[in-house]
Scaffold this motif. Structure first.
Motif, mmCIF file in Angstrom:
data_model
loop_
_atom_site.group_PDB
_atom_site.id
_atom_site.type_symbol
_atom_site.label_atom_id
_atom_site.label_comp_id
_atom_site.label_asym_id
_atom_site.label_seq_id
_atom_site.Cartn_x
_atom_site.Cartn_y
_atom_site.Cartn_z
ATOM 1 N N ALA A 43 -14.711 3.156 -11.140
ATOM 2 C CA ALA A 43 -13.486 2.537 -10.637
ATOM 3 C C ALA A 43 -13.284 2.938 -9.174
ATOM 4 N N LEU A 44 -12.498 2.139 -8.441
ATOM 5 C CA LEU A 44 -12.178 2.496 -7.063
ATOM 6 C C LEU A 44 -11.367 3.782 -7.037
ATOM 7 N N ARG A 45 -11.612 4.589 -6.028
ATOM 8 C CA ARG A 45 -10.840 5.812 -5.866
ATOM 9 C C ARG A 45 -9.389 5.455 -5.537
ATOM 10 N N ARG A 46 -8.469 6.202 -6.107
ATOM 11 C CA ARG A 46 -7.050 5.952 -5.893
ATOM 12 C C ARG A 46 -6.442 7.033 -5.004
ATOM 13 N N ALA A 47 -5.377 6.666 -4.328
ATOM 14 C CA ALA A 47 -4.571 7.630 -3.583
ATOM 15 C C ALA A 47 -3.167 7.637 -4.166
ATOM 16 N N HIS A 48 -2.427 8.684 -3.877
ATOM 17 C CA HIS A 48 -1.053 8.779 -4.356
ATOM 18 C C HIS A 48 -0.146 7.868 -3.526
ATOM 19 N N SER A 49 0.911 7.391 -4.146
ATOM 20 C CA SER A 49 1.868 6.561 -3.422
ATOM 21 C C SER A 49 3.274 6.803 -3.942
ATOM 22 N N ARG A 50 4.240 6.572 -3.071
ATOM 23 C CA ARG A 50 5.656 6.601 -3.427
ATOM 24 C C ARG A 50 6.323 5.428 -2.707
ATOM 25 N N VAL A 51 7.259 4.793 -3.367
ATOM 26 C CA VAL A 51 8.071 3.757 -2.735
ATOM 27 C C VAL A 51 9.517 4.229 -2.783
ATOM 28 N N VAL A 52 10.122 4.394 -1.608
ATOM 29 C CA VAL A 52 11.498 4.881 -1.521
ATOM 30 C C VAL A 52 12.292 3.937 -0.626
ATOM 31 N N ALA A 53 13.325 3.316 -1.189
ATOM 32 C CA ALA A 53 14.216 2.429 -0.438
ATOM 33 C C ALA A 53 13.436 1.340 0.303
ATOM 34 N N GLY A 54 12.356 0.855 -0.308
ATOM 35 C CA GLY A 54 11.570 -0.215 0.291
ATOM 36 C C GLY A 54 10.495 0.245 1.253
ATOM 37 N N LEU A 55 10.312 1.552 1.419
ATOM 38 C CA LEU A 55 9.283 2.107 2.300
ATOM 39 C C LEU A 55 8.158 2.695 1.447
ATOM 40 N N ILE A 56 6.909 2.406 1.828
ATOM 41 C CA ILE A 56 5.742 2.832 1.057
ATOM 42 C C ILE A 56 5.064 3.998 1.765
ATOM 43 N N PHE A 57 4.867 5.069 1.027
ATOM 44 C CA PHE A 57 4.205 6.264 1.552
ATOM 45 C C PHE A 57 2.950 6.541 0.733
ATOM 46 N N VAL A 58 1.924 7.066 1.398
ATOM 47 C CA VAL A 58 0.659 7.358 0.738
ATOM 48 C C VAL A 58 0.240 8.789 1.043
ATOM 49 N N CYS A 59 -0.564 9.351 0.151
ATOM 50 C CA CYS A 59 -1.113 10.689 0.373
ATOM 51 C C CYS A 59 -2.497 10.752 -0.257
ATOM 52 N N LEU A 60 -3.469 11.271 0.486
ATOM 53 C CA LEU A 60 -4.847 11.354 0.016
ATOM 54 C C LEU A 60 -5.170 12.666 -0.679
ATOM 55 N N ALA A 61 -4.286 13.646 -0.586
ATOM 56 C CA ALA A 61 -4.574 14.964 -1.147
ATOM 57 C C ALA A 61 -4.683 14.902 -2.661
ATOM 58 N N GLU A 62 -5.512 15.780 -3.219
ATOM 59 C CA GLU A 62 -5.594 15.880 -4.668
ATOM 60 C C GLU A 62 -4.255 16.323 -5.249
ATOM 61 N N GLU A 63 -3.574 17.217 -4.540
ATOM 62 C CA GLU A 63 -2.255 17.688 -4.950
ATOM 63 C C GLU A 63 -1.293 17.479 -3.783
ATOM 64 N N PRO A 64 -0.583 16.347 -3.743
ATOM 65 C CA PRO A 64 0.310 16.046 -2.615
ATOM 66 C C PRO A 64 1.442 17.060 -2.509
ATOM 67 N N PRO A 65 1.935 17.299 -1.318
ATOM 68 C CA PRO A 65 3.087 18.194 -1.155
ATOM 69 C C PRO A 65 4.275 17.719 -1.981
ATOM 70 N N GLU A 66 4.782 18.591 -2.841
ATOM 71 C CA GLU A 66 5.897 18.237 -3.708
ATOM 72 C C GLU A 66 7.204 18.098 -2.933
ATOM 73 N N ASP A 67 7.221 18.622 -1.732
ATOM 74 C CA ASP A 67 8.407 18.581 -0.881
ATOM 75 C C ASP A 67 8.917 17.159 -0.665
ATOM 76 N N PHE A 68 8.022 16.178 -0.781
ATOM 77 C CA PHE A 68 8.418 14.798 -0.508
ATOM 78 C C PHE A 68 9.516 14.323 -1.457
ATOM 79 N N ASP A 69 9.489 14.784 -2.689
ATOM 80 C CA ASP A 69 10.499 14.355 -3.650
ATOM 81 C C ASP A 69 11.893 14.737 -3.176
ATOM 82 N N HIS A 70 12.038 15.932 -2.638
ATOM 83 C CA HIS A 70 13.348 16.361 -2.142
ATOM 84 C C HIS A 70 13.725 15.612 -0.870
ATOM 85 N N VAL A 71 12.753 15.435 0.033
ATOM 86 C CA VAL A 71 13.046 14.742 1.287
ATOM 87 C C VAL A 71 13.452 13.293 1.024
#
Length: 432
Positions: free
Chosen positions: A153-181
């Motif tokens: 399968a194609l390699r996947r990256a992490h993503s979050r959608v917040v208030a219509g803005l799309i963010f991506v992270c390539l790390a195996e373990e993304p910084p958890e700080d993003f949830d609070h921010v």
């Protein structure tokens, strides 16, 4: 708040660089002179640029696009930076998939357009075909499919959608700080309802400078005399305190104080958050957000500060709400106004080449030529972007000179210092 990236992930990635080079980078980081610009290699060394793509752009949350850029299922955009290419795809369930744009057969680039609409993803080389979820479903000659497709399968990256803005992270373990921010900025951005906007225009500008110079330039207004179009509505006193205001800006300072007081009253009346929250170098996902007054009529980035679109965004009750301005480390800044929104994303291409992508969003029912004039809508920031391009390219050429020495930041450039502090902290955390 501080967060340390998983060490095993770090070592597996930094092992691509020689131990001698890592030692050299570590010495540069240790020599960082507080309150001064960085040493030249941070902006000119190709291996240090490789380090940045691994330590910063390979490990941290990045702003990639807005939902308005891919509003329907099957819509996608590609995002390229450093050695990476990502497919950001609106899936059939209404969510977002982020897939590495690399075929699992022999590595060919799959999607070659910057945006479009697709069903399955088909590699143009040997027609390997993937579902929107990245699963391999076809490999051109059925008789040769004697391997486990699930392993390709194609390699996947992490993503979050917040208030219509799309963010991506390539790390195996993304910084958890993003949830609070995201909980910090969502109440500021949500009233603009970016999911109910459309793209009026997008500008891709290649700036001949290191990505850090691009970000540093954005983090201060010491140079804003070079932005006459912007200063029609943007107070030139941004970043100053009363004791730093020069005589020729005293009138603008007084005007800004009065405008801020009026804006504060309006925000309180409508229940809109407006207070400044600034944590640019005290957390992993550095942020600054506030609702700031604009000059003139206080509505938009125009010659007289009046609105540039007749349509309000979302459920906002008033055009005169200034600008909700947000900075996120390491690659983005935003202006959310009552009549339109502007997103800015920075993607490093090479040690001295950086893509700055600017996207203007208007209400999805706004009609060009009726509700807004496209040239007027984009004029201020198109001119400002071009002026900034010239300035950062001057800086890149100067820093590349053998006689360049580190220079001191002014007090009004405190956000530049905060950006550099953030960068140095993250780089040190990445070292094995």
């Amino acid at each position: 708040m501080s967060e340390t990236i998983n060490a095993s992930t770090v070592r597996s990635k930094t092992s691509r660089m020689s131990s001698d080079k890592l030692a050299e980078i570590e010495q540069l980081l240790a020599r960082r002179r507080e309150g001064f610009s960085l040493e030249a290699p941070f902006y000119t060394d190709t291996q240090l640029f490789q380090f940045d793509t691994e330590a910063i752009f390979g490990q941290h949350w990045l702003f990639a696009a807005s939902i308005a850029e891919l509003p329907e299922p099957g819509d996608y955009v590609t995002v390229d930076y450093g050695p990476y290419s990502l497919i950001v795809l609106h899936n059939d369930d209404g969510g977002i998939n982020v897939l590495h744009n690399v075929c699992r057969h022999r590595g060919a680039r799959i999607m070659n357009q910057s945006s479009g609409t697709t069903g399955n993803l088909v590699c143009g080389y040997h027609s390997w075909t993937y579902s929107p979820e990245g699963e391999l479903i076809y490999a051109s000659i059925p008789g040769e499919m004697d391997f486990n497709k699930q392993c390709f399968a194609l390699r996947r990256a992490h993503s979050r959608v917040v208030a219509g803005l799309i963010f991506v992270c390539l790390a195996e373990e993304p910084p958890e700080d993003f949830d609070h921010v995201s909980q910090i900025f969502e109440p500021y951005v949500a009233p603009h309802e970016l999911t109910k906007t459309k793209v009026a225009y997008q500008q891709d500008l290649i700036e001949g400078a290191n990505w850090k110079l691009v970000m540093e330039n954005n983090r201060e207004c010491y140079h804003c005399d070079g932005h006459p179009e912007l200063l029609c509505s943007y107070f030139p006193t941004y970043g100053l305190t009363e004791d730093l205001v020069p005589p020729h800006l005293e009138e603008a300072w007084e005007r800004s104080i009065q405008a801020e007081d009026v804006l504060r009253q309006r925000c309180q009346r409508y229940g809109l958050p407006y207070e400044e929250i600034e944590e640019l170098d005290t957390r992993v996902v550095g942020i600054r957000i506030a609702r700031d007054a604009l000059d003139g009529e206080g509505e938009s980035f125009s010659v007289d500060g009046r609105r540039l679109s007749k349509k309000l965004l979302g459920d906002l009750p008033d055009f005169r709400l200034g600008r909700c301005s947000m900075h996120l480390q390491p690659n983005s800044w935003f202006h959310f106004l009552s009549d339109h929104a502007i997103t800015f994303a920075v993607f490093p291409i090479g040690v001295d080449r950086t893509l700055v992508r600017t996207t203007w969003l208007v209400a999805d029912d706004a009609v060009e030529g009726v509700d807004y004039d496209l040239q007027q809508l984009t004029h201020t920031w198109e001119q400002t972007n071009t002026q900034d391009q010239e300035l950062v390219e001057l800086a890149q050429r100067g820093i590349s000179s053998p006689v360049y020495e580190q220079g001191p930041y002014m007090r009004s450039e405190y956000q530049v210092e905060a950006f550099i502090n953030w960068y140095i902290q993250r780089a040190r955390e990445y070292m094995p």
